[in-house]
Scaffold this active site. Structure first.
Site, PDB file in Angstrom:
ATOM      1  N   CYS A   1       0.836  -1.202   0.000  1.00 32.37           N
ATOM      2  CA  CYS A   1       0.000   0.000   0.000  1.00 32.37           C
ATOM      3  C   CYS A   1       0.878   1.263   0.000  1.00 32.37           C
ATOM      4  O   CYS A   1       1.506   1.562  -1.011  1.00 32.37           O
ATOM      5  CB  CYS A   1      -0.983  -0.018   1.170  1.00 32.37           C
ATOM      6  SG  CYS A   1      -2.353   1.145   0.938  1.00 32.37           S
TER       7      CYS A   1
ATOM      8  N   HIS B   1      -3.558  -4.961   0.310  1.00 30.62           N
ATOM      9  CA  HIS B   1      -3.088  -5.416   1.621  1.00 30.62           C
ATOM     10  C   HIS B   1      -3.145  -6.940   1.695  1.00 30.62           C
ATOM     11  O   HIS B   1      -4.114  -7.510   2.211  1.00 30.62           O
ATOM     12  CB  HIS B   1      -3.937  -4.809   2.739  1.00 30.62           C
ATOM     13  CG  HIS B   1      -3.631  -3.380   3.035  1.00 30.62           C
ATOM     14  ND1 HIS B   1      -2.671  -3.003   3.949  1.00 30.62           N
ATOM     15  CD2 HIS B   1      -4.144  -2.238   2.515  1.00 30.62           C
ATOM     16  CE1 HIS B   1      -2.609  -1.679   3.998  1.00 30.62           C
ATOM     17  NE2 HIS B   1      -3.496  -1.193   3.135  1.00 30.62           N
TER      18      HIS B   1
ATOM     19  N   GLU C   1      -1.658  -8.879   3.647  1.00 28.46           N
ATOM     20  CA  GLU C   1      -1.642  -9.361   5.035  1.00 28.46           C
ATOM     21  C   GLU C   1      -3.051  -9.525   5.603  1.00 28.46           C
ATOM     22  O   GLU C   1      -3.246 -10.201   6.612  1.00 28.46           O
ATOM     23  CB  GLU C   1      -0.807  -8.415   5.913  1.00 28.46           C
ATOM     24  CG  GLU C   1      -1.479  -7.129   6.357  1.00 28.46           C
ATOM     25  CD  GLU C   1      -1.567  -6.053   5.294  1.00 28.46           C
ATOM     26  OE1 GLU C   1      -2.085  -4.952   5.582  1.00 28.46           O
ATOM     27  OE2 GLU C   1      -1.098  -6.292   4.163  1.00 28.46           O
TER      28      GLU C   1
END
Length: 240
Positions: A112, A215, A217
């Site tokens: 990001c 993202h 994660e």
């Protein structure tokens, strides 16, 4: 490396305040690094140069995490409007982190804000405000819940990410205000959203220097391409 696991440095977020300034990191980054076999190490903003060098020397890989907008002055522009919210201390700190990581030649993954910081560091530019400069039907700043994909990323045939994912299009989430305008010299665009926003880049001249606009994660457990991304990064860090 510690106990056979690569140590992964993660740049922290910074919220300035006259009395209670905060240095923090969303725990989803920690969970992802641990799940794929790494040991997370937080690198705070405002770390002294000597301390920073010590911390980076413990790291086998570096993740530049999400957060505030990048100061437009770093890519030669004036502030576009009051929606651009910068943290100059973090820009300065991450520039120093990148100086060391590049010199050490360790794997780098930008997420990001991280892809944006990476692109600016290596000489690229950004759209400061996507809604104003790139109007689109796609919501690049998605609303909750965040544990889901919100649009597709079309992968460039033959790019490293296309090869890794094993398909032409992947699902991504989206929570950003800025985006890459001109890629840094020498960097390869690996994917774009349906409206043309760059979603992934890499430096093909380095073993692992990748940036993604989404993202991973937050969605690696529901989107296999994001899981494969972490697997590849941790493997590169183990072998660095």
């Amino acid at each position: 490396m510690y106990a056979g696991k690569p140590v992964i440095g993660l740049t922290g977020s910074f919220k300035p305040d006259s009395w209670t300034a905060q240095h923090f990191l969303n725990e989803s980054y920690l969970h992802a690094v641990r799940h794929f076999g790494g040991i997370p190490l937080l690198i705070p903003v405002l770390t002294e140069k000597e301390e920073l060098e010590y911390l980076l020397n413990q790291c086998d890989g570096l993740i530049l995490t999400g957060g505030n907008d990048i100061d437009p002055g770093r890519f030669g522009e004036q502030l576009l409007n009051d929606t651009v919210v910068i943290a100059s201390e973090r820009d300065e700190a991450e520039t120093a982190v990148l100086d060391l990581a590049v010199r050490m030649d360790i794997p780098i993954l930008g997420i990001c804000r991280g892809i944006q910081m990476m692109n600016v560091y290596f000489g690229g530019t950004l759209y400061q405000d996507i809604p104003a400069q790139c109007p689109s039907d796609i919501k690049h700043r998605m609303e909750e819940p965040y544990h889901r994909t919100s649009h597709s990323c079309i992968l460039v045939p033959g790019s490293p990410l296309h090869t890794l994912a094993g398909k032409d299009s992947i699902g991504v989430n989206s929570h950003h205000h800025q985006a890459i305008k001109e890629p840094a010299p020498g960097f390869l665009v690996m994917g774009r959203s349906e409206d043309g926003i760059i979603e992934a880049i890499c430096d093909p001249g380095k073993p692992f220097c990748w940036g993604v606009q989404w993202h991973p994660e937050r969605i690696w457990d529901i989107e296999d391409s994001s899981a494969k991304l972490f697997e590849a990064f941790i493997a590169a860090s183990r072998n660095a």
